[in-house]
Design an enzyme around this catalytic site. Sequence first.
Site, PDB file in Angstrom:
ATOM      1  N   HIS A 172      -2.015  -1.291  12.826  1.00 16.67           N
ATOM      2  CA  HIS A 172      -1.293  -0.711  11.519  1.00 16.67           C
ATOM      3  C   HIS A 172      -0.048   0.196  12.044  1.00 16.67           C
ATOM      4  CE1 HIS A 172      -1.105   2.357   8.217  1.00 16.67           C
ATOM      5  NE2 HIS A 172      -1.014   3.229   9.289  1.00 16.67           N
TER       6      HIS A 172
ATOM      7  N   ASP B 106       2.252   5.037  14.176  1.00 14.01           N
ATOM      8  CA  ASP B 106       2.014   5.361  12.748  1.00 14.01           C
ATOM      9  C   ASP B 106       2.496   7.073  12.758  1.00 14.01           C
ATOM     10  OD1 ASP B 106       0.718   5.594  10.414  1.00 14.01           O
ATOM     11  OD2 ASP B 106      -1.137   6.233  11.245  1.00 14.01           O
TER      12      ASP B 106
ATOM     13  N   HIS C 223       5.714   3.276   5.413  1.00 20.02           N
ATOM     14  CA  HIS C 223       4.458   2.868   4.953  1.00 20.02           C
ATOM     15  C   HIS C 223       4.493   1.823   3.899  1.00 20.02           C
ATOM     16  CE1 HIS C 223       2.785   5.891   7.451  1.00 20.02           C
ATOM     17  NE2 HIS C 223       1.389   5.177   7.575  1.00 20.02           N
TER      18      HIS C 223
ATOM     19  N   HIS D 187       5.081  -1.342   5.629  1.00 18.92           N
ATOM     20  CA  HIS D 187       3.765  -1.665   6.368  1.00 18.92           C
ATOM     21  C   HIS D 187       2.684  -2.366   5.284  1.00 18.92           C
ATOM     22  CE1 HIS D 187      -0.389  -1.086   6.744  1.00 18.92           C
ATOM     23  NE2 HIS D 187      -0.402  -1.462   7.888  1.00 18.92           N
TER      24      HIS D 187
END
Length: 365
Positions: A271, A171, A254, A257
């Site tokens: 995540h 992340d 992101h 994602h």
Amino acid sequence: MTRIMIAPGRYVQGAGAMNEVGKHVALLGKKALVLGGKRGLDSVRDAMKKSFSENGIEYFEEHFGGECCDQEIDRLTAIAKQSGADVIVGVGGGKALDTAKAVAEYMKVPVASIPTIAATDAPCSALAVIYTPEGVFERYFVLPHNPNLVLVDTNIIAKAPTRLLVSGMGDALATWFEAEACSFTKAPNMPGGEGTAAALALAKLCYELLLEYGLDAKIACEAHAVTPALEKIVEANTLLSGLGFESSGLAAAHAVHDGMTVLEETHKAYHGEKVSFGTLTQLVLQDADPDTIYEVLDFACSIGLPVTLKQLGLKDVSYEKLLPAAEAACAEGTTMANMPFKVTPDMVVNAMLGADALGRAFLEE
């Protein structure tokens, strides 16, 4: 556009920090609703009970249902109102902490984040990521302020599964590249302003710490040891990534994602693991320097982050299979709009396939 930088009210990190939790929470309230999952609550209960008692804090626990969704937020808000809580304390992983932040916002009371893993940058952010009850990304709930307190006990982090620390590095890996993209476009950051030089510098520092200490921190975590390297990576995953993404902005990594959450096969991937592959996708999409791409590939492989779609659980990868994820990544309102050029679903699918091919080739070397 004015420049805006936001941050938590107080950040506390170190081995044994839970022994001081009551002292810090007492500055926020005297009747706490503590919510979290079973593992998270079990890991803090003894120290929290003692410290809260010493500081005159009444508290009660409520188990978090596992998904940061509107239904769970509404359930916990009703419990908080009925109990008369004047501070919300979230314990556990990113979804539990996001839920606590959302409940606190509806209650209009302070909130404390106590992460028991260093898997995301959620603890510090003025943001809750809302999913459906089935775990599909729904929207970002932008909050008016960051948590009043973030407290990280690295003794607890070191005892958590190493995969979670590695996921946190995945992340955090996106932070610098997304911040850099937003700085080119002057895209608005999460509070709606232009990023500051300080936020951009923190995003760069986050990346530098990952490269320098990431592998050593993983090794320390495998030994359940709190070392200087582990402390630096916990700070990178939690504080620097949180400040960097929020006050600089998000971009393709992101968005990819979020798009991949529509593919059920990826739901078992964490995540940060999906964000890490999103970072590779962003680098391919923006035609990044090959040295940078291989630096990221080398780092990801050294600590065990996925670099292929197969590692994320996807089988029989094809253009058609990835297209729904790409369309979701490019939907109106996503952070894909912060890239320095117009991005289409076709471009995203090809970038994902290209990133996957690079990852497979790198693994075969």
